[in-house]
Design a protein around this motif. Structure first.
Motif, short mmCIF file in Angstrom:
data_model
loop_
_atom_site.label_atom_id
_atom_site.label_comp_id
_atom_site.label_asym_id
_atom_site.label_seq_id
_atom_site.Cartn_x
_atom_site.Cartn_y
_atom_site.Cartn_z
N TRP A 1 -6.66 -2.11 -9.73
CA TRP A 1 -6.74 -1.69 -8.27
C TRP A 1 -8.17 -1.32 -7.83
O TRP A 1 -8.84 -0.57 -8.47
CB TRP A 1 -5.91 -0.34 -7.94
CG TRP A 1 -5.35 -0.50 -6.74
CD1 TRP A 1 -6.11 -0.28 -5.59
CD2 TRP A 1 -4.02 -0.27 -6.39
NE1 TRP A 1 -5.22 -0.06 -4.56
CE2 TRP A 1 -3.89 0.02 -4.91
CE3 TRP A 1 -2.61 -0.32 -7.07
CZ2 TRP A 1 -2.64 -0.03 -4.11
CZ3 TRP A 1 -1.30 -0.05 -6.48
CH2 TRP A 1 -1.24 0.25 -5.06
N VAL B 1 -4.80 -5.87 -7.02
CA VAL B 1 -4.77 -5.11 -5.49
C VAL B 1 -6.21 -4.71 -5.25
O VAL B 1 -7.05 -4.27 -5.90
CB VAL B 1 -3.99 -3.93 -5.69
CG1 VAL B 1 -3.79 -3.39 -4.17
CG2 VAL B 1 -2.56 -4.21 -6.39
N THR C 1 -8.05 -2.54 -2.08
CA THR C 1 -7.66 -1.66 -1.00
C THR C 1 -8.88 -1.29 -0.14
O THR C 1 -8.77 -0.77 1.12
CB THR C 1 -6.80 -0.31 -1.39
OG1 THR C 1 -5.62 -0.59 -1.93
CG2 THR C 1 -6.93 0.64 -0.27
N TYR D 1 -1.66 -11.28 -6.68
CA TYR D 1 -2.84 -10.59 -5.77
C TYR D 1 -2.23 -10.07 -4.49
O TYR D 1 -1.37 -10.52 -4.02
CB TYR D 1 -3.89 -11.75 -5.38
CG TYR D 1 -4.88 -10.98 -4.56
CD1 TYR D 1 -5.91 -10.40 -5.31
CD2 TYR D 1 -4.90 -11.00 -3.51
CE1 TYR D 1 -7.00 -9.78 -4.29
CE2 TYR D 1 -5.69 -10.67 -2.24
CZ TYR D 1 -6.80 -9.95 -2.91
OH TYR D 1 -7.95 -9.21 -2.06
N ALA D 2 -2.88 -8.86 -4.15
CA ALA D 2 -2.33 -8.39 -2.94
C ALA D 2 -3.53 -7.46 -2.39
O ALA D 2 -4.45 -6.85 -3.13
CB ALA D 2 -1.01 -7.10 -3.12
N TYR D 3 -3.84 -7.57 -0.81
CA TYR D 3 -4.63 -6.62 -0.42
C TYR D 3 -3.97 -5.83 0.58
O TYR D 3 -2.99 -6.16 1.46
CB TYR D 3 -5.44 -7.63 0.66
CG TYR D 3 -6.40 -6.81 1.42
CD1 TYR D 3 -7.72 -6.06 0.94
CD2 TYR D 3 -6.29 -6.49 2.81
CE1 TYR D 3 -8.29 -5.43 1.62
CE2 TYR D 3 -6.97 -5.87 3.84
CZ TYR D 3 -8.12 -5.16 3.28
OH TYR D 3 -8.96 -4.40 3.76
N THR D 4 -4.10 -4.54 0.66
CA THR D 4 -3.43 -3.61 1.39
C THR D 4 -4.48 -2.33 1.85
O THR D 4 -5.20 -1.92 1.15
CB THR D 4 -2.53 -2.61 0.59
OG1 THR D 4 -1.93 -1.58 1.67
CG2 THR D 4 -3.03 -1.87 -0.77
N ILE E 1 0.99 -4.79 3.53
CA ILE E 1 1.06 -5.75 2.40
C ILE E 1 0.74 -7.21 2.76
O ILE E 1 1.37 -7.89 3.10
CB ILE E 1 2.24 -5.64 1.47
CG1 ILE E 1 2.63 -4.11 1.11
CG2 ILE E 1 1.87 -6.41 0.11
CD1 ILE E 1 3.95 -4.05 0.53
N ALA F 1 0.06 -10.48 0.68
CA ALA F 1 0.28 -10.91 -0.79
C ALA F 1 0.25 -12.30 -0.72
O ALA F 1 0.40 -13.06 0.14
CB ALA F 1 1.59 -10.32 -0.98
N SER G 1 4.16 -10.62 -5.72
CA SER G 1 2.87 -9.63 -5.49
C SER G 1 3.62 -8.56 -4.46
O SER G 1 3.56 -7.30 -4.52
CB SER G 1 2.03 -10.30 -4.65
OG SER G 1 1.44 -11.15 -5.83
N MET H 1 4.18 -4.47 -5.06
CA MET H 1 3.61 -3.55 -4.14
C MET H 1 4.74 -2.35 -3.64
O MET H 1 4.49 -1.25 -3.46
CB MET H 1 2.70 -4.04 -3.13
CG MET H 1 1.59 -4.95 -3.40
SD MET H 1 0.43 -3.80 -4.16
CE MET H 1 -0.10 -2.72 -2.94
#
Length: 436
Positions: free
Chosen positions: A84, A120, A122, A148-151, A172, A174, A179, A183
């Motif tokens: 993360w 991830v 953030t 992969y995730a972008y939050t 989220i 993703a 993903s 999350m």
């Protein structure tokens, strides 16, 4: 909750200190990693780099429970199934972002990332960054299977712990259903809604939200300027706006000196850069930014006008941090105004209940005091900028007696609107924003 995840957190400043402790409190095994051994040692003593209400107790609790630990060894990432990135994105004086810490730490950590690890981000990043990160990982580790995730974060200085545990929603972005599922499992201990979308949409959502808030601020400052010329009162107008159900009571409609800090300006600048790169016409975004930049000079012009000149005048500024509830002076509107008034020949006296004197000194040599009444002694004007709640408890007659007769009381955020008549009666010349 699903089985606890083993999470490595990179980026241990404001965002990372809250996320590492918060994720551990949700029942995950979290290890914060940084090359800064002094920072790690402080974390092991439950001393966060940037104080927040309830944060030190939260870190201590999870250190004792064993759910939270800290290390300077990047090899610890091998034992984690989530990596993360929580770097606070640095923004320069031109509101341009610097992502080098993310890229440097991504490169350093990649050799230790295991198969099917969820990566991830953030940190606040320009749209397109998630795509570049995934492309970089595939180039460096072509055989690595990863999620992969972008939050985007939604923490506010001074109330970050509360924001983490009580989000209005979690976005989220993703690259796969797995993903998104992971999350939602990680955040399953929070009572909130999840908005699932692509990573690019999540990135743009953060830009759009902050730009909309910035637009609201610049809009109400336009209205405030119109109110001053027509005899209307912006406080009444704001109340009417918030009563409209399509606008709402929480709308950013407080007239003042505009937004400061770096958050809103950063997202406006990202969209302005996008417009230049893609040959887009975004006149609203451009003018919101310009309006906000003009507020500082407008405030200085009001001060100069009311005092005829600030040369050899003594001016006290109350409230230096960029917002109440924090010690941060980063992109402080107060300090920018203090610097400009000093250039014009004024003698500045500064007060803030929390700002660090050593940080103030980076802006120049100023007379600073924790005692608010010393700031008022012999002052031609008192300028209230950051609205610290403690200012409401000031002995206003005492301030008036210490200041010069008919001294200017400039309430730049209309914080003292309900005391206007009293302030005038005790001898000040009261000036608000958007009030005739």
């Amino acid at each position: 909750m699903a089985s606890p995840y083993k999470i490595a957190v990179l980026g241990l400043w404001h965002l990372g200190e809250v996320y590492s402790a918060g994720l551990a409190d949700l029942g995950h095994a979290v290890i914060g990693i940084s090359e800064d051994s002094a920072l790690i040692d402080n974390f092991k003593k439950a001393i966060p780099p940037l104080p927040e209400p309830e944060l030190q107790e939260l870190i201590q609790k999870n250190l004792l429970s064993g759910w939270l630990s800290f290390s300077a060894d990047f090899e610890e990432i091998k034992n984690c199934n989530v990596l993360w990135f929580t770097f606070d994105t640095h923004v320069n004086d031109a509101d341009e972002v610097d992502l080098s810490p993310i890229w440097q730490n991504l490169e350093k950590s990649l050799p230790f990332v295991s198969e099917k690890t969820l990566i991830v981000v953030t940190s606040q990043v320009p749209i397109g960054t998630s795509r570049k990160i995934c492309e970089f990982i595939k180039t460096e580790r072509p055989d690595l299977i990863f999620d992969y995730a972008y939050t985007p974060e939604n923490l506010r200085l001074g109330e970050a712990v509360r924001c983490f545990f009580n989000p209005t929603r979690i976005i989220i972005g993703a690259n796969s259903g797995d993903s998104s599922r992971k999350m939602k499992e990680i955040f399953s201990g929070l009572n909130t809604d999840f908005l699932e979308m692509s990573a690019a949409s999540a990135e743009m959502s953060k830009h759009a939200i902050n730009s909309f808030l910035a637009t609201s601020v610049s809009f109400i400052n336009d209205i405030a300027d119109a109110c001053e010329k027509t005899g209307a009162d912006v406080l009444s107008v704001s109340r009417a706006l918030r009563s409209e159900s399509r606008i709402g009571p929480k709308a950013f409609l407080d007239a003042g000196l505009g937004f400061s800090g770096a958050t809103l300006g950063r997202d406006l600048k990202i969209l302005m850069n996008l417009a230049n790169e893609r040959k887009l016409d975004l006149p609203i975004i451009k003018n919101v930014f310009a309006k906000n930049e003009s507020r500082k000079n407008a405030a200085i012009s009001k001060i100069v006008s009311h005092l005829n000149s600030v040369t050899d005048k003594t001016i006290g500024i109350f409230g230096l941090t960029y917002k109440a509830g924090t010690k941060t002076l980063r992109r402080s509107r107060s300090m920018e105004i203090a610097q400009e008034l000093k250039k014009l020949g004024a003698t500045l006296k500064l007060h803030d209940p929390e700002a660090e004197e050593v940080e103030i000194s980076t802006y120049g040599q100023f007379d600073f005091s924790r005692d608010p009444y010393k700031i008022a002694e012999g002052a031609d004007a008192l300028i209230f900028i950051t609205p610290w709640p403690s200012f409401k408890n000031l002995d206003l007659p005492k301030l008036s007696n210490l200041a010069k007769s008919k001294a200017l009381f400039f309430d730049t955020s209309n914080f003292f609107w309900d005391k206007e008549e009293k302030i005038k009666k005790i001898g000040f010349t009261y000036l608000g924003i958007g009030r005739s």
